[in-house]
Enzyme design. Sequence first.
Site, short mmCIF file in Angstrom:
data_model
loop_
_atom_site.label_atom_id
_atom_site.label_comp_id
_atom_site.label_asym_id
_atom_site.label_seq_id
_atom_site.Cartn_x
_atom_site.Cartn_y
_atom_site.Cartn_z
CG MET A 270 -1.81 1.17 1.38
SD MET A 270 -2.99 1.29 -0.01
CE MET A 270 -3.17 3.07 -0.10
CD GLU A 305 2.31 -0.47 -3.65
OE1 GLU A 305 1.61 0.55 -3.58
OE2 GLU A 305 1.89 -1.56 -4.12
#
Length: 881
Positions: A270, A305
């Site tokens: 994330m 990411e």
Amino acid sequence: MRTDTGQVFKLEDYRRPDYRIPETRLSFDLHPDRTVVVSELLIERADGVPEGTPLVLDGDGLDLLALDINGEPLGANAYEATPDRLAIHALPKGPSFRLRVTTRIDPSANQALMGLYRSSGVYTTQCEAEGFRRITYSLDRPDVLSVYRVRLEADKAAAPLLLSNGNPVEAGDLPGGRHYAVWDDPHPKPSYLFALVAGDLGVVTDEFVTMSGRRVALGIYVEKGKEPRAAYAMDALKRSMTWDEEVFGREYDLDVFNIVAVSDFNMGAMENKGLNIFNDKYVLADEETATDADFANIEAIIAHEYFHNWTGNRITCRDWFQLCLKEGLTVYRDHEFSADQRSRAVKRIAEVRTLKAHQFPEDQGPLAHPVRPRRYREINNFYTATVYEKGSEVVRMIRTILGVDAFRAGMDLYFERHDGDAATIEDFLAVFEEVSGRDLSQFALWYHQAGTPNVSVKASHDAATGELVLDIEQSSPPTPGESRKRLMHIPLAFGLVGPDGRDMIWETVEGAAVEHGVLHVRKRRHHVRFTGIAERPRLSLNRGFSAPVTLSVEERPEDRAFLARHDGDLYSRWQALNGLMTDAVIEASKQLRDGRAASFSAEIAELCGTIAADDRFEEAYRALALSLPSEADIAREIGSNIDPDAILSARNGLIEAIAGANADAFATLYDRLADGGRFSPDAASAGRRALRNVLLDYLAAGSRAPGRAAAQYGDAGNMTDRSAALAVLVMRHADAAETKAALADFEARFGSDALVMDKWFQIQAAAPGTGALATVRALTNHPGFSIANPNRVRALIGTFSSANQTGFHRADGEGYRFFAGIVLEVEQRNPQVAARLATGLRSWRSLEPRRKALAREALQKIATAENLSPDLRDIVERTLA
Ligand code: B3K
Ligand code: ZN
């Protein structure tokens, strides 16, 4: 309590928020099962919104402790609070006010792994898409951007490390063995990018100096003792930072960049601003414990990411319908990065294989949706191969149509114009129209229309006139909710391959726009006429897989073999051989179903022998060329009435035919490729291992003696060779004593390392045949397995359902029944992971009638279970519809 309101969210219902939150201050008093969160929000009424408009904040399972506005507690009549919503009716006069909300949450009880939860004693968060509302009430939507200041307080011994987004500004000790830290993030961001981590972790540090001279402190935090395994991730991070500066002109914008690896995580990673949180599977690697595929994934995901910092964070999405704006674009960027770091042709083939394995079945089944969906019930179910992988292909097509320079100019304009915005696909397309002067309105259908388009091509050549005519036709099959399709703009890169293997040059072309080797299909039918073509060419179409379509070309059988030998485009050369293999297996599976013996032409075996020995190609390319299409690939090509047992036998038949014809040459090459115990994770070394391990599988299929694989297992100096040998033993020599010994040895060596044991689960879950179910069932009771951990569930159950065609699709339906039970069990804790798992049955309609009926029963069992989560209900209902 679950609240499935069955609400459908629609793109056309988008409304700008009534209120903005320019500043957010959060304070966390962290305790394992009782964490108190104080959120202080500066709230402004948006222009044109009437005074007195109620403020409605999102929540999810929250427990409200206190509420005040501008320092005054709110009376009971001023607001309405439920666990899922906080509506404030009585608001002070004026354009802005300060709201203070205190909530209490229980991180230890959070098994859905959304919001604030605990993983191996570490406090961690996941907020995308709608996890922030599980922490505190807020306008939890991506178009509300705020600067954050976050104060964390925790027990110092249990959590010496306190991290959040942005830069660290203050830290200190507190009475009672507690301590605190304050973080400040100057870049406005939506709530889904908020993160915190608190715990006791080991760290690897480094520094990166950006192109304008900013010194950035880098940290990768991992379980203590595993620091050496973070070195490769750190190297990949620094290479990503350099690449984004060089290729996109994008520079990092904070003083620190931290990555934390946790072992309980719903997906890969994330991109929280300045504080990426990763599934430890995509951080930790060394030669003993990780395969070359793991190294490549780590490199790609670290890059992905990091690249989100510009495509996702600095420019975010207006709403979740625009998810592909950040995901498709960022996948495109990580693909380009990996292509530059490794081999472009090999990378492209791998991308297309992934696209076809995951996105094509989605696009051709009940869960099909446009790259930019118009409706959703549960947004977490739209983090799909369509949004990510097809979304990336759409960006690639924009580059193909515009050319590299205009594409880069468009990206520059996008960054310049939309920095700080919550943008849309229309904003994205507009910059490319502007810099190129092209009309992309027909092209935009790639975002709006679901389904894989078909392109069919017929050629006729007249040697007397030197004319070549291509009759090209496009069509798009209906998808759920879209029965009529509009015509797409399909950029087909192509070459006309002459008898000498070189591309021919034509004099004139009419009937379609052709620019820089790309033919633009825009109408239903094109009658394209080339002149100056003296001899009949072979058609090399959709080179580099320039458009994600299904192509059917009317050609002579020998044309494919010719292209497999001579096509100058390496992707297309691979595609030609792979197509020959696919057709051969399909034909053989028909023979087997008709009770005949499978037969194979000698040509494929001969082609495989030639390419294996061809030193002009890098080993990684040769390994891909020699790899047969998977059983699932073949099932997809067959499309309907699928019998997995016939496919497995036919595929094994072709492997044996290739192995038999090349036994000596493959054995010699296998020996020659031994690395003598040296290991390096670089692409060339990985390619050599890949080729050698493909050969090992052929040799095992050809000889039926486990000796070579057992020897490789025992001698292996790295996990790539060790796990490949173990897989060959399990697949090809299931009953051999050597196989049992190797499985036991692996368990003894790595039993305490959960990530490595996932490979052991995976290999056994993929073992073909009806017996796999008993193995998988037994392994669910193995002490290393945990139904609560997403990686374990994916390794054992996910592999069984997605990579074991004959085991999962057992003719008696037991595989499906077992699967439905597990999906429901996972769902009790983690609806998101259960919903993802359940997509393993999405292609049930293409099975042969008996299996189809049994698969439907299993889906219905899930659908009728009590108290189903919105996540799982959405998937099973669409799958059954
Ligand atoms: N943006 C995240 C995915 C979030 C998934 C939420 N269910 C990782 C990524 O694509 O980079
Ligand atoms: Zn992403």
